[in-house]
Write a protein that holds these residues in place. Structure first.
Motif, PDB file in Angstrom:
ATOM      1  N   UNK A   1       0.644   5.341 -11.561  1.00 47.46           N
ATOM      2  CA  UNK A   1      -0.790   5.079 -11.519  1.00 47.46           C
ATOM      3  C   UNK A   1      -1.479   6.417 -11.736  1.00 47.46           C
ATOM      4  N   UNK A   2      -2.509   6.445 -12.567  1.00 45.84           N
ATOM      5  CA  UNK A   2      -3.222   7.688 -12.872  1.00 45.84           C
ATOM      6  C   UNK A   2      -4.665   7.591 -12.407  1.00 45.84           C
TER       7      UNK A   2
ATOM      8  N   UNK B   1       6.391   6.153   1.028  1.00 44.87           N
ATOM      9  CA  UNK B   1       6.265   5.074   0.054  1.00 44.87           C
ATOM     10  C   UNK B   1       6.029   5.575  -1.373  1.00 44.87           C
ATOM     11  N   UNK B   2       5.168   6.564  -1.513  1.00 45.97           N
ATOM     12  CA  UNK B   2       4.766   7.022  -2.848  1.00 45.97           C
ATOM     13  C   UNK B   2       5.120   8.488  -3.053  1.00 45.97           C
ATOM     14  N   UNK B   3       5.394   8.831  -4.307  1.00 43.32           N
ATOM     15  CA  UNK B   3       5.504  10.217  -4.740  1.00 43.32           C
ATOM     16  C   UNK B   3       4.284  10.541  -5.601  1.00 43.32           C
ATOM     17  N   UNK B   4       3.988  11.813  -5.756  1.00 39.92           N
ATOM     18  CA  UNK B   4       2.786  12.194  -6.493  1.00 39.92           C
ATOM     19  C   UNK B   4       3.093  13.342  -7.449  1.00 39.92           C
ATOM     20  N   UNK B   5       2.154  13.599  -8.331  1.00 36.40           N
ATOM     21  CA  UNK B   5       2.272  14.692  -9.286  1.00 36.40           C
ATOM     22  C   UNK B   5       0.940  14.894  -9.992  1.00 36.40           C
TER      23      UNK B   5
ATOM     24  N   UNK C   1       0.817  -1.215   0.000  1.00 38.44           N
ATOM     25  CA  UNK C   1       0.000   0.000   0.000  1.00 38.44           C
ATOM     26  C   UNK C   1       0.846   1.257   0.000  1.00 38.44           C
ATOM     27  N   UNK C   2       0.191   2.377   0.128  1.00 37.66           N
ATOM     28  CA  UNK C   2       0.902   3.642   0.174  1.00 37.66           C
ATOM     29  C   UNK C   2       0.054   4.847  -0.199  1.00 37.66           C
ATOM     30  N   UNK C   3      -1.141   4.600  -0.742  1.00 41.84           N
ATOM     31  CA  UNK C   3      -2.050   5.710  -1.030  1.00 41.84           C
ATOM     32  C   UNK C   3      -3.473   5.174  -1.021  1.00 41.84           C
TER      33      UNK C   3
ATOM     34  N   UNK D   1      -1.279  11.724 -10.581  1.00 36.63           N
ATOM     35  CA  UNK D   1      -0.389  10.594 -10.850  1.00 36.63           C
ATOM     36  C   UNK D   1       0.356  10.239  -9.576  1.00 36.63           C
ATOM     37  N   UNK D   2       0.578   8.929  -9.379  1.00 36.64           N
ATOM     38  CA  UNK D   2       1.285   8.425  -8.205  1.00 36.64           C
ATOM     39  C   UNK D   2       2.227   7.329  -8.648  1.00 36.64           C
ATOM     40  N   UNK D   3       3.313   7.163  -7.891  1.00 38.35           N
ATOM     41  CA  UNK D   3       4.259   6.114  -8.227  1.00 38.35           C
ATOM     42  C   UNK D   3       4.954   5.628  -6.964  1.00 38.35           C
TER      43      UNK D   3
END
Length: 300
Positions: free
Chosen positions: A246-247, A262-266, A62-64, A159-161
């Motif tokens: 992931x979008x 865990x995750x970065x976003x944009x 997980x993470x978001x 967007x997330x990764x």
């Protein structure tokens, strides 16, 4: 990672009069969190929903998560104080809400400004993968975004990764370069609750693989004075983040919570023609930051 609210819980929350919150410095007061928790726990299936939310953010893989509060937003108004108190109550079940910006209230508006740097959060262009408050020694553990209005023209996809998965795909030499304290980005002044300025900083902080912050923003290679090798390593990471992205398109009332460990976003660019959209109709998000409690699980 979409979490729907059970209908019985929705009905109970619509009529739940949570009190106005109080702050202790820049953090939500403990007394407010306890009051909110007591009221919310009395509603049907709230604890079950909150537990699902926490697992999505900190459980394996997980993470978001996106908490779907659209029906509540429609019933109460997406920027109504009663609705924001409910969302704040859900956020407090994850970690402690706070504002690092003394000039802003607890929730910070992110609107659309057509004359702003397109890559900024309030701009209209592509906002590359990043971690919020990347240059603080104590970045927020979570960054959250509440959608009041999506882009009426259909752009602005979130967007997330998975940052650690992207790092794991890099060559050993690139990871070694990213672990060196040569990177820097942004200014640092008039901030609360995020420690001291971290300049320069390593992208990888030396934690075990899959742990710790990945201190990264896609703007670093162009806006930092880096040697070729370090810039190339940062660009390689940016490419891997895009490869694993992931979008999702946030709808009114959708509440996105991102575990920054865990995750970065944009954000993808907004659709062209924003200057023709009245300011009151443009995309609007509200941002809130969260700090993990001292007794939280080490994975958080």
């Amino acid at each position: 990672m979409f979490i729907d609210i059970p209908s019985g819980l929705e009905a109970a929350l619509i009529d739940l009069p949570l009190p106005t919150w109080k702050l202790e410095g820049s953090f939500l007061a403990e007394s407010t969190m306890e009051w909110y928790r007591t009221e919310l726990k009395a509603t049907p299936r709230f604890e079950e929903t909150a537990a699902t939310l926490r697992r999505a953010l900190t459980g394996e893989g997980g993470g978001y998560a996106v908490l779907r509060l659209g029906n509540l937003a429609k019933a109460l108004g997406p920027d109504d104080d009663r609705f924001l108190r409910l969302v704040t109550g859900f956020a407090a079940e994850v970690a402690v809400p706070f504002s690092p910006f003394p000039r802003w209230p607890l929730w910070k508006d992110i609107g659309v400004k057509v004359d702003k740097d397109p890559g900024k959060s309030s701009g209209i262009g592509y906002n590359a993968f990043h971690m919020d408050l990347v240059n603080g020694t104590l970045p927020p553990d979570y960054t959250t975004l509440l959608c009041v209005r999506p882009d009426p023209l259909g752009g602005g996809t979130s967007i997330l990764s998975d940052a650690h998965a992207a790092v794991a795909r890099l060559a050993k030499d690139s990871r070694a370069l990213l672990a060196e304290s040569v990177y820097h980005y942004g200014t640092f002044f008039d901030l609360f609750g995020v420690g001291e300025e971290c300049k320069p900083f390593p992208v990888l902080d030396g934690s075990d693989p899959g742990a710790g912050f990945v201190r990264f923003t896609g703007k670093m290679p162009e806006r930092s004075d880096l040697g070729q090798a370090h810039a190339d390593a940062a660009r390689e990471l940016a490419e891997e983040l895009v490869r694993g992205q992931v979008s999702l398109i946030l709808q009114p009332g959708d509440y996105l919570i991102v575990n920054q460990r865990r995750f970065l976003h944009g954000r993808e660019a907004l659709r062209s023609g924003q200057e023709t959209v009245p300011v009151a109709d443009r995309r609007l998000l509200l941002q809130l930051f969260l700090r993990a409690r001292a007794d939280a699980d080490s994975a958080v």
